[in-house]
Design a protein around this motif. Structure first.
Motif, mmCIF file in Angstrom:
data_model
loop_
_atom_site.group_PDB
_atom_site.id
_atom_site.type_symbol
_atom_site.label_atom_id
_atom_site.label_comp_id
_atom_site.label_asym_id
_atom_site.label_seq_id
_atom_site.Cartn_x
_atom_site.Cartn_y
_atom_site.Cartn_z
ATOM 1 N N HIS A 142 60.792 33.973 76.758
ATOM 2 C CA HIS A 142 61.223 35.045 77.662
ATOM 3 C C HIS A 142 62.505 34.663 78.387
ATOM 4 C CE1 HIS A 142 60.912 38.469 80.341
ATOM 5 N NE2 HIS A 142 61.037 37.653 81.366
ATOM 6 N N GLU A 146 66.132 36.545 78.209
ATOM 7 C CA GLU A 146 66.793 37.001 79.436
ATOM 8 C C GLU A 146 68.199 36.418 79.545
ATOM 9 O OE1 GLU A 146 65.926 39.312 81.722
ATOM 10 O OE2 GLU A 146 64.322 39.727 80.302
ATOM 11 N N ARG A 147 68.384 35.174 79.112
ATOM 12 C CA ARG A 147 69.714 34.549 79.141
ATOM 13 C C ARG A 147 70.663 35.304 78.215
ATOM 14 N NH1 ARG A 147 72.782 31.129 76.241
ATOM 15 N NH2 ARG A 147 71.216 31.028 74.593
ATOM 16 N N LYS A 149 70.495 38.417 77.419
ATOM 17 C CA LYS A 149 70.803 39.699 78.051
ATOM 18 C C LYS A 149 71.824 39.521 79.174
ATOM 19 C CE LYS A 149 66.343 41.952 77.190
ATOM 20 N NZ LYS A 149 65.137 42.491 77.836
ATOM 21 N N ASP A 150 71.684 38.444 79.949
ATOM 22 C CA ASP A 150 72.587 38.217 81.080
ATOM 23 C C ASP A 150 74.019 37.964 80.638
ATOM 24 O OD1 ASP A 150 70.538 38.567 82.853
ATOM 25 O OD2 ASP A 150 70.164 36.426 83.164
ATOM 26 N N ASN A 160 68.534 44.675 74.789
ATOM 27 C CA ASN A 160 68.532 45.713 75.824
ATOM 28 C C ASN A 160 68.320 47.102 75.238
ATOM 29 O OD1 ASN A 160 68.765 44.390 78.280
ATOM 30 N ND2 ASN A 160 70.985 44.181 78.097
#
Length: 195
Positions: A142, A146-147, A149-150, A160
Motif C-alpha cells: 500500500h 501511495e508513493r 501516486k504522490d 489513480n
C-alpha cells in the motif's frame, strides 16, 4: 488441554462467567481466537498454561473433549486436514514455491498438518517469521502504491484512474478495474429520422 476444560467446568459450576475472571471461560466456550485466550490466561494463570492455550486450538466436534482443529502460524489459522505445503499457502504472502522452500530448509516431510509435533510447529513458526507476510506485506504494498501516486509517475496516474498499470489493453478487457459496462444510446441514422 485438560487444564482448559477443567477451568471452563469450574467457571460454569461456580457461575463466574459473568464476572471479570469469567472472560477466560467465555473465550474458551465461545471458541474465540486462541491468542486472545492465551493473553487472558497469561495474566491470571501463568505462562506455562498460556503456552498450552496458544498452541491448543478451537474446540472440535468429537468424542467428548477438546481436540486440535487448527494450528496458528504467522497470525493465521491454517487447516489441520491438509498437507503442510498447502496449509502454509493460507498465509498471505506464502505461495507454492515459498511453501516448498520453507519445507526444504527445515527438512520436513510434507505430512498432514495435524501430525506435526510441537517442536515442528515451533520450528515452522520461526521459519515463517523470517518472511514478510500478512499485514506487514499488505502495508508495504500500500505504501509503495501511495508513493507512486504522490510522485505522479505514469503507474501512479494509472492507479489513480483505476486502469491497468502494466500496459494491458483497455478497449475490450480490464472490466474488473473499470466496473460494469455502461451502454451508450445508439444514434439514429439520417434515413430513420425522416420517417
Amino acid at each position: 488441554m485438560a487444564f482448559t476444560t477443567q477451568l471452563v467446568r469450574e467457571f460454569t459450576r461456580l457461575a463466574l462467567h459473568r464476572s471479570v475472571g469469567g472472560v477466560l471461560a467465555l473465550a474458551l466456550a465461545r471458541e474465540l481466537s486462541p491468542v486472545i485466550t492465551a493473553v487472558v490466561a497469561a495474566e491470571s494463570v501463568g505462562s506455562a498454561s498460556a503456552a498450552e492455550l496458544g498452541t491448543m486450538q478451537k474446540e472440535g466436534i468429537g468424542h467428548g473433549g477438546l481436540r486440535t482443529k487448527c494450528v496458528r502460524i504467522g497470525g493465521v489459522e491454517i487447516p489441520n486436514h491438509k498437507r503442510v505445503e498447502y496449509s502454509l499457502q493460507y498465509i498471505h504472502g506464502i505461495g507454492q514455491s515459498r511453501s516448498r522452500q520453507i519445507l526444504s530448509v527445515l527438512n520436513f516431510d510434507n505430512k498432514i498438518t495435524k501430525d506435526l509435533s510441537e517442536e515442528e510447529v515451533i520450528a515452522l513458526r520461526k521459519e515463517v517469521a523470517k518472511y514478510m507476510i500478512g499485514g506487514d506485506l499488505k502495508r508495504f504494498n500500500h505504501v509503495a502504491i501511495e508513493r507512486l501516486k504522490d510522485i505522479s509517475c505514469y503507474r501512479g496516474i494509472r492507479h489513480n484512474l483505476e486502469l491497468p498499470v502494466r500496459g494491458q489493453r483497455t478497449k475490450t478487457n480490464c472490466r474488473t478495474l473499470k466496473g460494469k459496462r455502461v451502454s451508450a444510446a445508439k444514434k439514429k441514422s439520417p434515413s430513420s429520422r425522416e420517417e
